[in-house]
Design an enzyme around this catalytic site. Structure first.
Site, PDB file in Angstrom:
ATOM      1  CD  GLU A  41      -3.984 -15.351  -2.739  1.00  0.00           C
ATOM      2  OE1 GLU A  41      -3.783 -14.629  -1.740  1.00  0.00           O
ATOM      3  OE2 GLU A  41      -3.515 -16.501  -2.848  1.00  0.00           O
TER       4      GLU A  41
ATOM      5  CG  ASN B   6      -6.217  -3.095  -6.858  1.00  0.00           C
ATOM      6  OD1 ASN B   6      -5.832  -2.096  -7.473  1.00  0.00           O
ATOM      7  ND2 ASN B   6      -5.879  -3.343  -5.614  1.00  0.00           N
TER       8      ASN B   6
ATOM      9  CE1 TYR C 272       1.403  -6.475  -6.595  1.00  0.00           C
ATOM     10  CE2 TYR C 272      -0.853  -7.128  -7.016  1.00  0.00           C
ATOM     11  CZ  TYR C 272       0.089  -6.588  -6.182  1.00  0.00           C
ATOM     12  OH  TYR C 272      -0.262  -6.163  -4.928  1.00  0.00           O
TER      13      TYR C 272
ATOM     14  CB  ALA D  37      -0.912   0.019   1.233  1.00  0.00           C
ATOM     15  CB  VAL D  38       1.670   3.732  -2.303  1.00  0.00           C
ATOM     16  CG1 VAL D  38       2.290   5.117  -2.438  1.00  0.00           C
ATOM     17  CG2 VAL D  38       2.684   2.645  -2.667  1.00  0.00           C
TER      18      VAL D  38
HETATM   19  C1  LIG Z   1      -1.186  -0.510  -6.258  1.00  0.00           C
HETATM   20  C2  LIG Z   1      -0.284   0.547  -5.607  1.00  0.00           C
HETATM   21  C3  LIG Z   1       0.505  -0.104  -4.464  1.00  0.00           C
HETATM   22  C4  LIG Z   1       0.703   1.064  -6.677  1.00  0.00           C
HETATM   23  O1  LIG Z   1       1.601   1.965  -6.011  1.00  0.00           O
HETATM   24  P1  LIG Z   1       2.152   3.283  -6.756  1.00  0.00           P
HETATM   25  O2  LIG Z   1       3.273   3.798  -5.933  1.00  0.00           O
HETATM   26  O3  LIG Z   1       1.046   4.207  -7.059  1.00  0.00           O
HETATM   27  O4  LIG Z   1       2.676   2.646  -8.119  1.00  0.00           O
HETATM   28  P2  LIG Z   1       3.922   3.123  -9.000  1.00  0.00           P
HETATM   29  O5  LIG Z   1       3.900   4.600  -9.148  1.00  0.00           O
HETATM   30  O6  LIG Z   1       5.147   2.478  -8.465  1.00  0.00           O
HETATM   31  O7  LIG Z   1       3.530   2.489 -10.414  1.00  0.00           O
HETATM   32  C5  LIG Z   1       4.075   1.237 -10.800  1.00  0.00           C
HETATM   33  C6  LIG Z   1       3.188   0.640 -11.894  1.00  0.00           C
HETATM   34  O8  LIG Z   1       1.915   0.281 -11.353  1.00  0.00           O
HETATM   35  C7  LIG Z   1       0.910   0.467 -12.352  1.00  0.00           C
HETATM   36  N1  LIG Z   1      -0.034   1.486 -11.866  1.00  0.00           N
HETATM   37  C8  LIG Z   1       0.087   2.243 -10.747  1.00  0.00           C
HETATM   38  N2  LIG Z   1      -1.018   3.024 -10.607  1.00  0.00           N
HETATM   39  C9  LIG Z   1      -1.816   2.739 -11.647  1.00  0.00           C
HETATM   40  C10 LIG Z   1      -3.109   3.187 -12.048  1.00  0.00           C
HETATM   41  N3  LIG Z   1      -3.795   4.124 -11.335  1.00  0.00           N
HETATM   42  N4  LIG Z   1      -3.661   2.659 -13.154  1.00  0.00           N
HETATM   43  C11 LIG Z   1      -3.007   1.729 -13.882  1.00  0.00           C
HETATM   44  N5  LIG Z   1      -1.776   1.259 -13.557  1.00  0.00           N
HETATM   45  C12 LIG Z   1      -1.198   1.753 -12.456  1.00  0.00           C
HETATM   46  C13 LIG Z   1       1.616   0.913 -13.601  1.00  0.00           C
HETATM   47  O9  LIG Z   1       1.975  -0.248 -14.316  1.00  0.00           O
HETATM   48  C14 LIG Z   1       2.854   1.584 -13.030  1.00  0.00           C
HETATM   49  O10 LIG Z   1       3.915   1.617 -13.915  1.00  0.00           O
HETATM   50  P3  LIG Z   1       4.113   2.934 -14.864  1.00  0.00           P
HETATM   51  O11 LIG Z   1       4.178   4.117 -13.936  1.00  0.00           O
HETATM   52  O12 LIG Z   1       5.405   2.663 -15.551  1.00  0.00           O
HETATM   53  O13 LIG Z   1       2.920   2.988 -15.753  1.00  0.00           O
HETATM   54  C15 LIG Z   1      -1.122   1.760  -5.108  1.00  0.00           C
HETATM   55  O14 LIG Z   1      -1.977   2.173  -6.151  1.00  0.00           O
HETATM   56  C16 LIG Z   1      -1.954   1.482  -3.870  1.00  0.00           C
HETATM   57  O15 LIG Z   1      -1.478   1.598  -2.748  1.00  0.00           O
HETATM   58  N6  LIG Z   1      -3.232   1.110  -4.070  1.00  0.00           N
HETATM   59  C17 LIG Z   1      -4.149   0.880  -2.939  1.00  0.00           C
HETATM   60  C18 LIG Z   1      -3.780  -0.364  -2.180  1.00  0.00           C
HETATM   61  C19 LIG Z   1      -3.787  -1.586  -3.072  1.00  0.00           C
HETATM   62  O16 LIG Z   1      -4.718  -1.804  -3.851  1.00  0.00           O
HETATM   63  N7  LIG Z   1      -2.753  -2.431  -2.936  1.00  0.00           N
HETATM   64  C20 LIG Z   1      -2.628  -3.676  -3.681  1.00  0.00           C
HETATM   65  C21 LIG Z   1      -3.331  -4.772  -2.978  1.00  0.00           C
HETATM   66  S1  LIG Z   1      -3.248  -6.309  -3.886  1.00  0.00           S
END
Ligand SMILES: CC(C)(COP(=O)(O)OP(=O)(O)OC[C@H]1O[C@@H](n2cnc3c(N)ncnc32)[C@H](O)[C@@H]1OP(=O)(O)O)[C@@H](O)C(=O)NCCC(=O)NCCS
Length: 167
Positions: A126, A131, A138, A93-94
């Site tokens: 999973e 999402n 992933y 989570a971020v």
């Molecule tokens: C999923 C999550 C951890 C990604 O973290 P983040 O720091 O925003 O992601 P990053 O900036 O490192 O992005 C890495 C890649 O993720 C994907 N990505 C991230 N946000 C995205 C979005 N809103 N839509 C589509 N792809 C996305 C892309 O492939 C991206 O690569 P790119 O920037 O080269 O396109 C974050 O959105 C989050 O915390 N979500 C809520 C919690 C959650 O759902 N966790 C996963 C549980 S399984």
């Protein structure tokens, strides 16, 4: 991310858009970790669940932060297991204010690198079917959908995608 069943070393990682520092999570981090957990998820883990993960010797909980070491700002965290030659990512989570800056990628990279150094042969996780951001993250690490678990997430009967990749 695993469906909940019940309620070191420092390293600098330069991601593409935000320079973050990674370190192990400690108990004192839990209030800030829970703030991010609640902000990031509609159905957050409880603090008890995080505490129980911290007690498992096979579980790894890492924090991403930025800023001066005396006044760091927590950006996100990851929870994963390395057990029986397998990496299992349970939670990542971020902080919504810090998303889309490479923090999630840096956290996943840390888990993958640690697994590679621990003779892991397979990685799995999973994720909720809807999402998209997490699935894309992933997939960018080579994970592919290997199975679907219908209504795995009991809070809203959402399906889980099981994703995996050889290491
Ligand atoms: C999923 C999550 C951890 C990604 O973290 P983040 O720091 O925003 O992601 P990053 O900036 O490192 O992005 C890495 C890649 O993720 C994907 N990505 C991230 N946000 C995205 C979005 N809103 N839509 C589509 N792809 C996305 C892309 O492939 C991206 O690569 P790119 O920037 O080269 O396109 C974050 O959105 C989050 O915390 N979500 C809520 C919690 C959650 O759902 N966790 C996963 C549980 S399984």
């Amino acid at each position: 991310m695993r469906r909940p069943l019940t309620d070191d070393s420092d390293a600098d990682v330069a991601s593409s858009r935000e320079a973050v520092r990674l370190r192990d999570m400690v108990s004192a981090d839990l209030p800030e970790v829970m703030r991010i957990e609640r902000a990031a998820f509609r159905y957050p883990w409880s603090e008890l669940m995080l505490r129980s993960e911290m007690a498992h010797e096979w579980a790894h909980l890492r924090i991403a932060e930025k800023g001066e070491e005396k006044a760091p700002v927590m950006l996100g965290f990851i929870v994963f297991w390395i057990v029986c030659g397998e990496l299992h990512v349970l939670n990542v989570a971020v902080d919504p204010d810090a998303q889309h800056r490479g923090v999630g990628r840096a956290l996943m990279r840390a888990a993958m690198d640690q697994a590679k150094g621990a003779d892991v042969t397979y990685a799995t996780l999973e994720v909720r079917r809807t999402n998209r951001a997490a699935i894309r993250l992933y997939e960018s690490f080579g994970f592919k959908t290997t199975a679907i678990r219908p209504k795995y997430y009991v809070e809203n009967d959402e399906d889980a995608l099981v994703m995996g990749r050889a290491m």
